[in-house]
Design a protein around this motif. Structure first.
Motif, short mmCIF file in Angstrom:
data_model
loop_
_atom_site.label_atom_id
_atom_site.label_comp_id
_atom_site.label_asym_id
_atom_site.label_seq_id
_atom_site.Cartn_x
_atom_site.Cartn_y
_atom_site.Cartn_z
N TRP A 12 0.55 -1.36 -0.37
CA TRP A 12 0.57 -0.15 0.04
C TRP A 12 0.78 1.47 -0.14
O TRP A 12 0.30 2.17 -1.08
CB TRP A 12 -1.81 -0.12 1.39
N LEU B 269 1.60 2.17 -3.35
CA LEU B 269 0.79 2.19 -4.22
C LEU B 269 0.16 3.95 -4.27
O LEU B 269 -0.12 4.17 -4.94
CB LEU B 269 -0.13 1.60 -4.13
N GLN C 287 -0.51 6.52 -5.90
CA GLN C 287 -0.62 6.54 -7.84
C GLN C 287 -2.33 6.89 -7.26
O GLN C 287 -3.75 6.68 -8.40
CB GLN C 287 -0.36 4.83 -8.14
N LEU D 127 -8.67 -0.08 -7.82
CA LEU D 127 -7.82 -0.94 -8.41
C LEU D 127 -8.52 -1.52 -9.80
O LEU D 127 -7.77 -2.17 -10.99
CB LEU D 127 -7.84 -2.40 -7.36
N GLN E 32 -7.61 0.05 -12.66
CA GLN E 32 -5.93 -0.83 -13.38
C GLN E 32 -6.35 -2.04 -14.51
O GLN E 32 -6.29 -2.45 -14.98
CB GLN E 32 -5.36 -1.11 -12.10
N LEU F 119 -4.06 -5.84 -0.97
CA LEU F 119 -3.10 -5.99 -2.16
C LEU F 119 -2.06 -7.33 -2.33
O LEU F 119 -1.68 -7.96 -2.89
CB LEU F 119 -1.43 -4.78 -1.83
#
Length: 377
Positions: free
Chosen positions: A70, A73, A76, A155, A158, A340
């Protein structure tokens, strides 16, 4: 209609979205099946606390690994995900709980986590609205919070941008390489990932996953009233207290300035409505630690259902009775934290990619054929 793909992901909560993203990034053709709002189930009902927990070595490894993912990430994520790192203070009410502070500090230091022991004065300096007389606490400054539905949608986007597709239907059956949808369509794949949280047993009968109902409260804006995620050390006992209903002091500062208040656990409760008796107990416990909370106006209360397993570890990997069915469920109150890492482990299992942590403690086979060793992994 029938269609084929490399992998089908059932459920677009934050865990399902993370699995879809990882598989799509691995170059697989992925179909996500979700009839409702993206991240609208347990994901939307959760606090969004990204926390390292140490109930077992396997839980410690899993939560720490996922928290690191996390952190990577975070830059982003869209601003609406409200990602912040206020840290967690585990609050000790007395000297007995300060012994637990020392234990946690020792374990966390060995993992390289940034921690600081607070005495009673330091605790009040960090959180002036806590009541005087508390013994102290442990500040874990790497713990984060975010707004889960936005993170889940990110997510999934993505995954879609990497070629995944989304079907807005409910799955009625899944297994033996096929997923039957409510509109009559049949999807075929050698890899079906059940990421339906507490609803996972509806498509995998006999699955040892059970719902635990929880309540949350959010207040009006009061910037600075709470500075860190605050959790009583009694929360650990509460969370593992057999099948008894329980409440614990657990509050979180939101980026909006609001305060999010938890926490409760109820077994064998399937009604989504607010249980006012439990809510009253939860607020009473909050007042014991933070009497000034009554100055804030409550804007909304709601409930959700966590997917719990007997050993408090998720089920990630192949179903022992069906080589085409894979599980990504049973995360209980740590689905946001470990989403994740779950995606990474599913990718590892399905593609043979490298894994930063061993997958064995989380494999579903242990829940169907438990041993003393796996039950205490």
């Amino acid at each position: 209609m029938s269609s084929n793909c490399d992998a089908i992901v059932l459920g677009a909560g934050i865990v399902g979205a993370a699995c879809a993203m990882e598989l799509a990034h691995a170059g697989m053709s992925v179909t996500v099946v979700e009839p409702g709002v993206i991240g609208g189930g347990a994901t939307a009902a959760g606090m969004g606390h990204i926390v390292v927990m140490d109930d077992s070595p396997a839980q410690l490894a899993f939560t720490h690994y996922s928290q690191q993912l996390w952190h990577v990430l975070a830059p982003q994520l869209p601003p609406a995900a409200e990602y912040e790192t206020p840290g967690t203070i585990w609050v000790a009410a007395d000297e007995v709980e300060m012994q637990e502070v020392a234990r946690k500090q020792s374990i966390y230091v060995t993992r390289g986590l940034p921690v600081r022991v607070l005495d009673s004065h330091a605790l009040l300096h960090e959180e002036p609205h806590l009541r005087p007389g508390l013994a102290g606490g442990l500040l874990v400054s790497s713990d984060a919070v975010l707004y889960p539905p936005v993170a889940a949608d990110y997510l999934l986007q993505q995954a879609l941008s990497s070629g995944a597709s989304l079907i807005r239907q409910a799955a009625l059956q899944a297994g033996e390489g096929k997923a039957c949808l409510a509109n009559g369509d049949i999807l075929s794949s050698p890899r079906i990932i059940n990421a339906l949280g507490a609803a996972a047993p509806s498509l995998a009968p006999g699955l040892p996953v059970h719902p635990r109902k929880g309540h949350l409260v959010i207040t009006d804006r009061a910037p600075g009233f709470v500075r860190h995620q605050l959790v009583e050390l009694g929360y650990v006992r509460s969370a593992g207290s057999g099948t008894a209903d329980s409440v614990a002091f657990n509050v979180q500062p939101r980026k909006t300035g609001q305060v999010l208040i938890g926490s409760s656990r109820q077994y064998n409760a399937h009604d989504k409505s607010v249980d006012h008796q439990i809510l009253q107990r939860m607020m009473q416990q909050t007042r014991r630690y933070m009497p000034g909370i009554d100055k804030l106006s409550v804007l909304r209360t709601w409930t959700g259902f966590r997917a719990a397993t007997p050993d408090k570890l998720p089920l990630i990997g192949p179903h022992p009775a069906d080589p085409t069915l894979f599980l990504a469920t049973g995360h209980e109150g740590l689905g946001i934290t470990t989403a994740l890492a779950t995606g990474k482990l599913i990718r590892h299992i399905l593609t043979g990619s490298g894994s930063e942590i061993p997958v064995e403690p989380y494999l579903p086979a242990r829940a169907f054929h438990p041993t003393t060793e796996t039950a205490h992994a």
